[in-house]
Scaffold this motif. Sequence first.
Motif, PDB file in Angstrom:
ATOM      1  N   HIS A 122       0.900  -0.943  -0.414  1.00  0.00           N
ATOM      2  CA  HIS A 122      -0.089  -0.204   0.056  1.00  0.00           C
ATOM      3  C   HIS A 122       0.605   1.519   0.001  1.00  0.00           C
ATOM      4  CE1 HIS A 122      -3.863  -1.793   0.162  1.00  0.00           C
ATOM      5  NE2 HIS A 122      -3.837  -3.190   0.743  1.00  0.00           N
ATOM      6  N   GLU A 139       1.726   2.411  -3.562  1.00  0.00           N
ATOM      7  CA  GLU A 139       0.308   3.001  -4.399  1.00  0.00           C
ATOM      8  C   GLU A 139       0.758   4.432  -3.747  1.00  0.00           C
ATOM      9  OE1 GLU A 139      -3.093   0.507  -3.673  1.00  0.00           O
ATOM     10  OE2 GLU A 139      -2.305  -1.146  -3.671  1.00  0.00           O
ATOM     11  N   ARG A 140       1.614   4.997  -2.931  1.00  0.00           N
ATOM     12  CA  ARG A 140       1.145   6.514  -2.243  1.00  0.00           C
ATOM     13  C   ARG A 140       2.383   7.305  -2.622  1.00  0.00           C
ATOM     14  NH1 ARG A 140      -2.738   3.694  -0.232  1.00  0.00           N
ATOM     15  NH2 ARG A 140      -4.048   4.340   2.137  1.00  0.00           N
ATOM     16  N   LEU A 174      -0.012   3.438   8.470  1.00  0.00           N
ATOM     17  CA  LEU A 174       0.768   4.729   7.347  1.00  0.00           C
ATOM     18  C   LEU A 174      -0.885   5.973   7.365  1.00  0.00           C
ATOM     19  CD1 LEU A 174      -0.072   1.661   4.031  1.00  0.00           C
ATOM     20  CD2 LEU A 174       1.698   3.560   5.072  1.00  0.00           C
ATOM     21  N   ASN A 175      -1.678   6.271   7.545  1.00  0.00           N
ATOM     22  CA  ASN A 175      -2.924   6.844   8.238  1.00  0.00           C
ATOM     23  C   ASN A 175      -2.317   7.313   8.955  1.00  0.00           C
ATOM     24  OD1 ASN A 175      -4.293   6.800   5.471  1.00  0.00           O
ATOM     25  ND2 ASN A 175      -5.954   5.958   7.516  1.00  0.00           N
ATOM     26  N   ALA A 223      -7.932   9.562   7.717  1.00  0.00           N
ATOM     27  CA  ALA A 223      -7.302   8.721   6.593  1.00  0.00           C
ATOM     28  C   ALA A 223      -6.931   9.972   6.178  1.00  0.00           C
ATOM     29  CB  ALA A 223      -8.392   8.492   5.211  1.00  0.00           C
ATOM     30  N   PHE A 224      -4.993   9.788   5.767  1.00  0.00           N
ATOM     31  CA  PHE A 224      -4.481  10.371   4.772  1.00  0.00           C
ATOM     32  C   PHE A 224      -4.867  10.195   3.264  1.00  0.00           C
ATOM     33  CE2 PHE A 224      -0.236  12.614   3.571  1.00  0.00           C
ATOM     34  CZ  PHE A 224      -0.201  13.525   3.854  1.00  0.00           C
ATOM     35  N   LEU A 225      -5.781  11.215   2.482  1.00  0.00           N
ATOM     36  CA  LEU A 225      -6.033  10.009   0.986  1.00  0.00           C
ATOM     37  C   LEU A 225      -5.410  11.624   0.520  1.00  0.00           C
ATOM     38  CD1 LEU A 225      -8.686   8.029   2.212  1.00  0.00           C
ATOM     39  CD2 LEU A 225      -6.244   7.524   1.199  1.00  0.00           C
ATOM     40  N   PRO A 226      -4.734  12.475   0.333  1.00  0.00           N
ATOM     41  CA  PRO A 226      -4.376  13.426  -0.273  1.00  0.00           C
ATOM     42  C   PRO A 226      -4.708  13.891  -1.948  1.00  0.00           C
ATOM     43  CG  PRO A 226      -1.876  13.186   0.163  1.00  0.00           C
ATOM     44  CD  PRO A 226      -2.604  12.221   0.591  1.00  0.00           C
ATOM     45  N   SER A 227      -5.331  14.482  -2.314  1.00  0.00           N
ATOM     46  CA  SER A 227      -5.997  14.630  -3.353  1.00  0.00           C
ATOM     47  C   SER A 227      -5.006  14.964  -4.330  1.00  0.00           C
ATOM     48  CB  SER A 227      -7.369  15.743  -3.683  1.00  0.00           C
ATOM     49  OG  SER A 227      -8.503  15.382  -3.119  1.00  0.00           O
ATOM     50  N   LEU A 228      -4.656  14.748  -5.786  1.00  0.00           N
ATOM     51  CA  LEU A 228      -3.406  15.324  -6.738  1.00  0.00           C
ATOM     52  C   LEU A 228      -3.281  16.210  -6.391  1.00  0.00           C
ATOM     53  CD1 LEU A 228      -2.965  11.424  -8.125  1.00  0.00           C
ATOM     54  CD2 LEU A 228      -2.163  12.467  -6.035  1.00  0.00           C
TER      55      LEU A 228
END
Lengths: 328, 328
Positions: free
Chosen positions: B11, B14-15, B299-300, B323-328
């Motif tokens: 994972h 993928e980040r 990960l978060n 969750a830490f899911l920064p938009s691109l």
Amino acid sequence: VGAIGSMVVRHALERSYWVELVGAVDSDPAKVGRDVGDVVGLRKEVGLTVSATLDEALEGREADLVVHTTSSFLEKVTPELERAAEHGLDVVSSCEQLSFPYYTNPTLAERLDLLAKREGVTILGTGINPGFAMDVLPAVLTAPCLNVRAINVTRKMDASNRRVPFRRKLGVGMNVEEFREAVRNGKITGHVGLGESVSLLASALSWKLEEVRVGEAQPVISLGKARDLRTAVEAGRVAGVKQTAVGVVEGRQAISHTFLAYVGAREEYDLVEVDGLPKVISKISPCVHGDFGTVAMLLNMAPKVLASPPGLLTMKDMVLPSAFLPSL
Amino acid sequence: VGAIGSMVVRHALERSYWVELVGAVDSDPAKVGRDVGDVVGLRKEVGLTVSATLDEALEGREADLVVHTTSSFLEKVTPELERAAEHGLDVVSSCEQLSFPYYTNPTLAERLDLLAKREGVTILGTGINPGFAMDVLPAVLTAPCLNVRAINVTRKMDASNRRVPFRRKLGVGMNVEEFREAVRNGKITGHVGLGESVSLLASALSWKLEEVRVGEAQPVISLGKARDLRTAVEAGRVAGVKQTAVGVVEGRQAISHTFLAYVGAREEYDLVEVDGLPKVISKISPCVHGDFGTVAMLLNMAPKVLASPPGLLTMKDMVLPSAFLPSL
């Protein structure tokens, strides 16, 4: 020391092992000069009188923090927050729009942030909603997720058991035309804070919001079946409000909020559905009580605000929220 | 790069917009020297080989943080954490006892805290349980409470769909005598972390724990009705484990934890009951997936660990988990 402020005072007085009440402020001339205990509905005097302004309340006294409960609207509370900051006081506020002021008014938010940093104080907006049920809790529920496609949040409340002013804000008992007119002329604002909740939640995940759409308050029509006769609403009249908000991220509706508050709602709940890896579906039933919840958030966050770095913070910047109930 | 570490690597790769993998460490000679992609079960090479030690992995490379997934036990991981700290690396670890090491071994915890502060690094233990389901989430659910009399937490999992090593740790398929013997000689430890969860939860509320009682792992006996034939357990044999823990505050059982993991559990859930003002009853159903949840928490929390002050921290000290899911 309105409805929420009075509850704050009553519960603060039960926390004498970490809270010392040094003053109370209200703009209502009918309250100014009276003993705080009397104004907040206690049967005993507390030996402090209500002041008309913060300046007067602080004369000859020292304080650390203001619990601020005046208005839902950022522009209205800004001069009050500024005065508190100039006195070097931290602020924890129930102002709904302060929960994520970078959505409401970024210019004002940045001005308040700069002022707070210059004065070395922390300012936080919190409460049950916004502040917990539709933003903080959903954010926490994404922590065990590797990916999140969408988050749906529903808060459903039965307005039967709530305070009269709360029911009035929902248009309970109006006919549909009166309701629509009241929405148009701003007498019914619906729930204030949905846009802030969507924005705070997105910000916690570091999602970049492309758009926030907050719908107008919609009437929920009574079927005339509410059991409680005291609050029963005639069939065809307004039983309360439904309101929705969505947040658009990378072109899709990634966040969807639904707020329902009406007389006769059969099941009350806070539902969070995280469509992610893994899926997380959480239900609090009945929904967390609004007034108790807001007062608790204000008091429980106060020590964390005192320990936080200066600035205009939001709940996503705070250390883990929880009850603060030190054992004696 | 065991089961959880390999998932972390997959994972993390993928980040790439915020994670750069600079090395992988495993003590298993069968893994050392092989490409990381091969070891973690990817079909492509990643151009890095598995090192036998952290020192070797860091030769000629710079790093910020170690995701550490080796053992459940504090004493075992301490030398590994010390080496990471001496390299100036922050650590986020799945070590169960590290989630609240002040319960497990206060002397060791204080030594690690001093070392972390001296080296200017942050060390955090987290995961799904301990780290979220039975401590962090219950703590957050008390935030809207003015008072809390008691907190009951139940995590119930169906072991049918879990990894074989997980089922083996639960004694699935043993007879009761074999199970009791395996508990006595330490081959079945039950769930590691219940005492840590109780302590972390109490600490979040600033409750002073007078006693933590963690029960021995108890066998859950199969009724022979599990539907999944692959994992069906003969009636009378062990289907899994039940374990409880209580925390005593001011003379009463204020915290009560129940962990259930067995083949054939019909409903999987995370239930939190806060007996307070107001009452808060929350159910996540099905329960949050253990492996995904642990990898996600690691990960978060990583970016929050990087932004935290030095020291040996616990989840109650961290900013709002999400969750830490920064938009691109």
